[in-house]
Design an enzyme around this catalytic site. Structure first.
Site, mmCIF file in Angstrom:
data_model
loop_
_atom_site.group_PDB
_atom_site.id
_atom_site.type_symbol
_atom_site.label_atom_id
_atom_site.label_comp_id
_atom_site.label_asym_id
_atom_site.label_seq_id
_atom_site.Cartn_x
_atom_site.Cartn_y
_atom_site.Cartn_z
ATOM 1 N N HIS A 43 -5.100 7.684 -2.274
ATOM 2 C CA HIS A 43 -6.165 6.634 -1.575
ATOM 3 C C HIS A 43 -7.147 6.440 -2.623
ATOM 4 C CE1 HIS A 43 -4.589 7.074 2.800
ATOM 5 N NE2 HIS A 43 -4.031 6.135 2.030
ATOM 6 N N HIS A 83 0.776 -1.162 0.216
ATOM 7 C CA HIS A 83 -0.067 -0.019 0.034
ATOM 8 C C HIS A 83 0.910 1.172 -0.024
ATOM 9 C CE1 HIS A 83 -3.613 2.667 1.428
ATOM 10 N NE2 HIS A 83 -2.430 3.237 1.894
ATOM 11 N N GLU A 84 2.038 1.389 0.929
ATOM 12 C CA GLU A 84 2.606 2.413 0.972
ATOM 13 C C GLU A 84 3.438 2.716 -0.339
ATOM 14 O OE1 GLU A 84 2.029 4.445 3.092
ATOM 15 O OE2 GLU A 84 0.898 3.261 4.323
ATOM 16 N N HIS A 116 1.735 4.881 -2.727
ATOM 17 C CA HIS A 116 1.858 6.417 -2.580
ATOM 18 C C HIS A 116 3.550 6.918 -3.029
ATOM 19 C CE1 HIS A 116 -1.808 6.577 -0.303
ATOM 20 N NE2 HIS A 116 -1.233 6.103 0.883
#
Lengths: 168, 76
Positions: A129, A119-120, A123
């Protein structure tokens, strides 16, 4: 945050990463493996390539830290915020920070490092998101089996709109 | 004598914590800084596809306490 030319993204496809510190919750080789597999989630569907470096500065620098850790966005202890990462860019851009007050794990107990790292790194590559429940970039943590993990369609579409598809 | 009606607490959560959550994950733009907490809760409920009430109902409170990523849900 969007610039006039669109969301921030890397203008290169060969990116480097460096693990600056480790969590004591897992053996180092398990952390290395979780990070490598989390990056592969994105390189499997785009032309992006990741290479680990040990000495020089990397595009994506990874740390485990507690509370205030030098970026002005302190972690909040166990629970709540698990990790954060910065948009692509110079210096801190692309870096991923994991809250050391969490209990990191490779299984379904506590917080699965692979899932949070994947997930990170979304970014780190320029994704914000998603409001699609079940998407990797949905902001709330939920466990799924890393062994059978497949990048959801919403995330695939969004990352490919930034970097294109992986050539066969 | 009539019983004095006490205002009901709007949530079991600390209001400062709720504001902190909204400031962190649903920051307001400069022009919209006067948005009420209710409006900001609505914005959050919309993002998470909850029933948009502007109130801290059970499902909204649940989201507030779940482990999550530290990045904002809406762009600053």
């Amino acid at each position: 945050y969007e610039t006039s030319s669109g969301p921030p993204k890397w203008e290169k496809t060969q990116l480097t990463y460096k693990i600056l510190s480790y969590t004591p919750d897992l053996p180092r080789r398990k952390v290395d493996d979780a990070i490598r597999r989390a990056l592969m989630v994105w390189s499997d569907v785009t032309p992006l390539r990741f290479r680990r470096v040990y000495l020089r500065q990397a595009d994506i620098e990874i740390i485990f830290a507690s509370g205030e850790h030098g970026d002005g966005y302190p972690f909040d202890g166990k629970g709540g915020t698990l990790a954060h990462a910065f948009d692509p860019g110079q210096g801190r851009g692309g870096d991923a920070h994991f809250d050391e007050d969490e209990k990191w794990s490779e299984i379904d107990q506590d917080v699965n490092l692979f899932l949070v790292a994947a997930h990170e790194f979304g970014h780190s590559l320029g994704l914000g998101h998603s409001d699609v429940q079940g998407a990797l970039m949905y902001p709330i943590y939920s466990y799924q089996n890393p062994e059978t993990f497949r990048l959801p369609a919403d995330d695939r579409r969004r990352i490919q709109s930034l970097y294109g598809k992986k050539s066969s | 004598f009539p019983l004095q009606v006490r205002p009901q607490p709007w949530s079991s959560l600390d209001p400062e914590k709720v504001k902190g959550y909204l400031d962190k994950f649903f920051p307001t733009f400069t022009k919209a800084q006067n948005l009420s907490i209710e409006e900001r809760i609505k914005k959050m409920q919309k993002f998470f596809h909850l029933t948009v009430t502007g109130k801290l109902d059970t499902e909204t409170e649940k989201i507030l306490t779940m482990p999550r990523c530290g990045m904002p849900d809406v762009s600053e």
